[in-house]
Scaffold this motif. Structure first.
Motif, short mmCIF file in Angstrom:
data_model
loop_
_atom_site.label_atom_id
_atom_site.label_comp_id
_atom_site.label_asym_id
_atom_site.label_seq_id
_atom_site.Cartn_x
_atom_site.Cartn_y
_atom_site.Cartn_z
N ALA A 310 5.77 22.10 -30.23
CA ALA A 310 5.08 21.83 -28.80
C ALA A 310 4.93 22.18 -28.04
CB ALA A 310 6.11 20.71 -28.36
N GLU A 311 5.34 24.19 -27.60
CA GLU A 311 4.73 24.97 -26.65
C GLU A 311 3.25 25.49 -27.12
OE1 GLU A 311 9.66 26.82 -25.56
OE2 GLU A 311 8.27 26.87 -27.25
N GLU A 312 3.18 25.60 -28.31
CA GLU A 312 2.49 26.17 -28.13
C GLU A 312 0.64 25.15 -28.13
OE1 GLU A 312 3.21 28.66 -31.97
OE2 GLU A 312 1.57 27.24 -33.13
N ARG A 313 1.35 23.79 -28.15
CA ARG A 313 0.40 22.45 -28.28
C ARG A 313 0.18 22.17 -27.01
NH1 ARG A 313 -0.63 18.39 -32.04
NH2 ARG A 313 0.47 18.98 -34.43
N PHE A 314 1.31 22.65 -25.66
CA PHE A 314 1.34 22.16 -24.53
C PHE A 314 0.50 23.41 -23.71
CE2 PHE A 314 2.46 22.60 -20.06
CZ PHE A 314 1.71 21.84 -19.39
N ALA A 315 0.53 24.85 -24.42
CA ALA A 315 -0.20 26.00 -23.95
C ALA A 315 -1.85 25.53 -23.89
CB ALA A 315 0.27 27.17 -24.41
N THR A 316 -1.71 25.43 -25.28
CA THR A 316 -3.76 24.92 -25.51
C THR A 316 -4.48 23.91 -24.73
OG1 THR A 316 -3.16 25.98 -28.31
CG2 THR A 316 -4.64 25.03 -27.62
N MET A 317 -3.19 23.07 -24.39
CA MET A 317 -4.18 21.63 -24.20
C MET A 317 -4.27 22.48 -22.41
SD MET A 317 -1.28 18.69 -25.55
CE MET A 317 -2.81 17.16 -24.68
N VAL A 318 -3.52 22.63 -21.64
CA VAL A 318 -3.69 23.94 -20.84
C VAL A 318 -4.67 25.07 -20.70
CG1 VAL A 318 -2.62 25.07 -18.99
CG2 VAL A 318 -1.58 22.87 -19.54
N GLY A 350 4.11 16.15 -10.24
CA GLY A 350 4.34 16.58 -11.29
C GLY A 350 4.81 16.88 -12.50
N PRO A 351 4.83 17.85 -13.45
CA PRO A 351 4.88 17.61 -14.84
C PRO A 351 5.80 16.65 -16.08
CG PRO A 351 6.24 19.98 -14.06
CD PRO A 351 6.33 18.49 -12.41
N HIS A 352 5.04 16.08 -16.86
CA HIS A 352 6.16 15.83 -18.01
C HIS A 352 7.08 16.28 -18.61
CE1 HIS A 352 3.02 15.85 -21.41
NE2 HIS A 352 3.04 16.70 -20.59
N HIS A 353 7.62 15.70 -19.45
CA HIS A 353 8.13 15.60 -20.16
C HIS A 353 8.27 15.22 -21.86
CE1 HIS A 353 11.63 16.29 -16.85
NE2 HIS A 353 10.83 15.57 -16.66
N GLU A 354 7.28 14.66 -22.19
CA GLU A 354 6.77 13.49 -23.12
C GLU A 354 5.67 14.86 -23.87
OE1 GLU A 354 7.59 10.87 -19.69
OE2 GLU A 354 5.87 12.00 -20.75
N SER A 355 5.72 14.05 -25.53
CA SER A 355 5.13 14.38 -26.50
C SER A 355 4.47 13.90 -27.19
CB SER A 355 4.97 15.69 -27.18
OG SER A 355 6.72 14.84 -28.47
N TYR A 356 4.98 12.12 -27.44
CA TYR A 356 4.84 11.73 -28.64
C TYR A 356 3.97 12.11 -29.55
CZ TYR A 356 3.70 8.99 -24.10
OH TYR A 356 3.45 8.05 -23.05
N LEU A 357 5.35 13.29 -29.93
CA LEU A 357 5.16 14.06 -32.05
C LEU A 357 6.36 12.98 -32.26
CD1 LEU A 357 4.40 16.98 -30.54
CD2 LEU A 357 2.48 15.33 -31.60
N GLN A 358 6.03 12.92 -34.18
CA GLN A 358 7.33 12.66 -34.15
C GLN A 358 7.58 13.98 -35.26
OE1 GLN A 358 7.24 8.80 -35.22
NE2 GLN A 358 5.32 9.09 -36.73
N VAL A 365 10.15 14.30 -31.50
CA VAL A 365 9.89 14.96 -30.55
C VAL A 365 9.20 15.68 -29.52
CG1 VAL A 365 8.26 17.88 -30.78
CG2 VAL A 365 8.76 16.99 -32.96
N ASN A 366 10.50 16.55 -28.28
CA ASN A 366 10.84 16.56 -26.89
C ASN A 366 10.02 17.25 -26.53
OD1 ASN A 366 11.92 13.52 -26.68
ND2 ASN A 366 13.87 14.75 -26.75
N TYR A 367 8.68 17.08 -25.62
CA TYR A 367 8.69 18.64 -24.97
C TYR A 367 9.06 18.75 -23.37
CZ TYR A 367 5.50 21.56 -22.00
OH TYR A 367 5.40 22.56 -20.58
N THR A 368 10.31 19.78 -23.14
CA THR A 368 9.75 20.19 -21.80
C THR A 368 9.50 21.17 -21.28
OG1 THR A 368 12.25 21.41 -20.45
CG2 THR A 368 11.45 22.04 -23.23
N SER A 374 7.43 24.64 -15.69
CA SER A 374 6.20 23.71 -15.11
C SER A 374 5.85 23.59 -13.47
CB SER A 374 5.14 22.89 -16.00
OG SER A 374 5.38 23.46 -17.69
N TYR A 375 7.46 23.38 -13.25
CA TYR A 375 7.61 23.45 -11.77
C TYR A 375 7.75 23.70 -11.17
CZ TYR A 375 12.32 24.04 -14.53
OH TYR A 375 12.55 24.06 -15.58
#
Length: 688
Positions: A310-318, A350-358, A365-368, A374-375
């Motif tokens: 999830a962290e690799e995904r979020f950083a890549t999206m940004v 502000g920043p979200h908590h979701e990933s919509y992954l499983q 799979v949660n994202y934090t 991020s806050y």
């Protein structure tokens, strides 16, 4: 106009006359030549659920002992422009924020409040209609979610004819993107995605181009790339077509919100007209990155570091958003229109908590947002009214007009962009707006009037229990929440049960993490807290779809002295709507017993005081021959401007406390301006 300036003009005739000598020089016109070349293009980029702390220049670059990602293009934008370091969204979730942005009013006046996704944007002035009135071409690319109509019932077969507030019905000449809020939860509209944690996040989604549904052409199109490429293509064609109109582009990305989906390939080499993202217009390969394997590319800087998926995904999206913004800015430079284009980038909350992954065995799979803070240095995330949920990363860029590397800590909010862009376009904004122009802050010219920061929001959850949040706020119940800024202090209250619930007071300049509540610590702060509770009633109106515990409280009277008659100011020109005349130079000034002024060609503002003999409900009746807008204190009283119909009697009921209440009425006129406002006491009971 700001509250302090309004109230100062109600005391005595002498103050009115003195005030007339202090009006700022005329800076904007009543009407605009559509062929004028000195009006800049305007681009407003809205990011979805990206935190203040996700901007490198704001927070990430300083995280020496913490995971961090990079935003080099946003950092470059900041170095060439201004950081608005105290900019606020209207509410800590997307639908109300987008409604306030487009309507130019805060959450005390907008139609869309709380979690009212897909509710119709009010049929009133919008950013697009205002810019269109100024002679601009108006485009919306990306996520909308304010269409109303059949979609409110979950009908996926709805069409633009059935959506009452479709973008092209709210002032946009062109629309390309997601209409429905939930469609923006996934970022490959034409492709099946099998990692989602619910059916609604796996199905292909609709993308509309004006009145055509075009998702079948968008195989392997990742929406960050798709929306940026579509925008680039329109900008390039506009510049090469030698249009005599400037353009206004509202680019609303749907990332990094919701599904943490990856691009299919690396970002194309180069930026600008010849490089970066390209719109091919060919079905099946609509953009030059529509190839490879969907949801597969990870930025190499973020792999091999032991980060979670999830962290690799979020950083890549940004980082992908960062690339796209850099590509757009370089395109403006390549076309030699950069010095005639204002670009603003901000976020809806502000920043979200979701990933919509499983996982493969079906576990969510949660994202934090803890991963990258991020806050930022604040407490709170999306759905909170603590700083981390409502202070949003914001940059403004306009080469030659906005100083490079500049910063502003002046608080401002989304509803300020309507008057800002209107002034840029050369016209006065609608009187309905709650905002003030930010041009003095952005350009360094003129005196900046203070913005009114105001938030009201309901959400049934609790603040997340992150370890770096103050212990008192962790797992704190949200429910009814409210924020107001008064005298340079932030007032905030959560889980409101009654209007007598006190505001916590914070000095954000010295306490950005909101650790020291100043309420109750001195007589001074007791007085400020009382002003906060009074102020929130003087700047809002109720909305039956979003009930509040303070809805039926009487609007407090002010210390404004009673005056005889009405003070008036005239403003010459031809206006496309009832204007906010704050930055216009007044012509005639005077006092009349009734609201009637002759020899007028433009707008007239009347200012007076209504005295309520007793606390209770009053019915206000407005009769006017021309479009008119009325306020009591800073609350909208009657809107007889947009959609005005001659001969109509406009009425409203409002609960007032005994005492004096300042009233401001602005009307259009050609010849004679004539308005009647009558009051009737209708009792102490009942509801608005």
């Amino acid at each position: 106009m700001t509250p302090s300036r309004r109230l100062l003009k109600f005391t005595t005739v002498m103050v009115i006359l003195l005030a007339s000598q202090l009006i700022r020089p005329h800076r904007v016109g009543a009407e605009t030549d559509a062929g004028s070349s000195d009006r800049p293009n305007v681009i407003f980029i809205l990011l979805d659920d990206m935190g203040w702390g996700d901007f490198g220049v704001l927070h990430q670059n300083g995280l020496s002992d913490h995971k961090r990602h990079r935003t080099p293009m946003l950092d470059q934008m900041a170095s060439e422009g201004m950081q608005l370091r105290a900019h606020y969204c209207p509410a800590p979730v997307c639908a109300p924020s987008r409604s306030s942005l487009l309507s130019g009013v805060h959450q005390g006046h907008t139609e869309v409040r709380d979690n009212q996704f897909d509710k119709a944007l009010a049929d009133n002035h919008t950013l697009a209609s205002v810019m269109k009135a100024a002679g601009y071409e108006t485009w919306l690319v990306g996520k909308y979610g304010l269409q109303g109509g059949a979609e409110r019932k979950g009908d996926d077969t709805a069409t633009p004819d059935q959506w009452e507030a479709y973008p092209t019905k709210r002032g946009f000449d062109q629309f390309y993107g997601y209409v429905r809020h939930r469609d923006g939860h996934v970022h490959y509209p034409a492709d099946e995605w099998n990692l989602g944690d619910s059916e609604s996040h796996r199905s292909p989604k609709q993308v509309w181009f004006n009145d055509q549904e075009v998702s079948s052409d968008l195989s392997k199109c990742y929406t960050t790339d798709l929306f940026a490429a579509r925008s680039k293509d329109w900008i390039i064609n506009h510049a090469k077509g030698n249009s005599d109109k400037p353009f206004f582009l509202y680019l609303a990305f749907d990332t990094p919100h919701a599904a943490l989906q990856l691009p299919s390939v690396e970002f194309p080499k180069g930026y600008g007209v010849e490089g970066g993202l390209q719109w091919t217009g060919k079905p099946g390969e609509m953009i030059n990155t529509a190839k490879g394997t969907i949801d597969s590319y990870r930025h190499p800087e973020y792999t091999g570091q032991g980060w979670s998926d999830a962290e690799e995904r979020f950083a890549t999206m940004v980082r992908r958003i960062d690339n796209a913004v850099g590509d757009l800015l370089q395109t403006l430079k390549d076309l030699s229109i950069d010095d005639n284009t204002m670009v603003v980038i901000s976020c809806d909350n502000g920043p979200h908590h979701e990933s919509y992954l499983q996982t493969l065995d079906g576990k969510r799979v949660n994202y934090t947002p803890e991963s990258f803070q991020s806050y930022g240095p604040f407490d709170g995330t999306k759905r909170d009214v603590w700083e981390g949920g409502i202070r949003v990363g914001t940059l403004a860029w306009w080469p030659g007009k906005i100083a490079s590397g500049s910063k502003s800590d002046q608080p401002s909010q989304f509803h300020d962009w309507m008057p800002t862009f209107a002034r840029v376009a050369g016209i006065a904004p609608p009187a309905r707006t709650d905002g003030v122009s930010l041009l003095p802050t952005l350009t360094g010219n003129g005196v900046q009037q203070p913005s009114q920061i105001y938030i009201e929001y309901f959400q049934g959850g609790r603040t997340t229990s992150y370890g770096d949040f103050e212990k008192r706020k962790r797992n704190q119940r949200r429910r009814q929440m409210q924020v107001v800024f008064v005298d340079g202090y932030k007032g905030v209250r959560v889980d409101i049960q009654d209007h007598q619930d006190a505001f916590a007071i914070y000095d954000l300049a010295n306490d950005p993490k909101e650790l020291k509540n100043l309420a109750g610590t001195s007589d001074e702060f007791d007085a400020i807290e009382k002003r906060m509770r009074d102020r929130v009633l003087q700047i809002r109106r109720t909305n039956a779809s979003a009930p509040r515990p303070y809805d039926n409280e009487p609007i407090p009277a002010s210390e404004t002295k009673a005056i005889d008659g009405w003070h008036y100011s005239t403003f010459a020109g031809k206006f496309p709507f009832v204007p906010d005349v704050d930055d216009l130079e007044a012509g005639d000034l005077g006092i009349v017993e009734k609201m009637e002024v002759s020899s007028v060609d433009g707008a007239v503002k009347f200012e007076g005081v209504f005295h309520a003999d007793q606390t209770g409900w009053y019915e206000a009746t407005l009769r006017c021959d021309t479009p008119t807008f009325a306020r009591i204190h800073d609350a909208a009283l009657i809107d007889a401007d947009f959609g005005f119909q001659s001969g109509t009697t406009y009425q409203t009921k409002i609960r007032l406390a005994k005492g004096n209440h300042p009233v401001t009425i602005t009307t259009l006129a050609e010849g004679t301006a004539k308005v009647e406002l009558n009051w009737k006491y209708v009792g102490s009971g009942g509801k608005e």
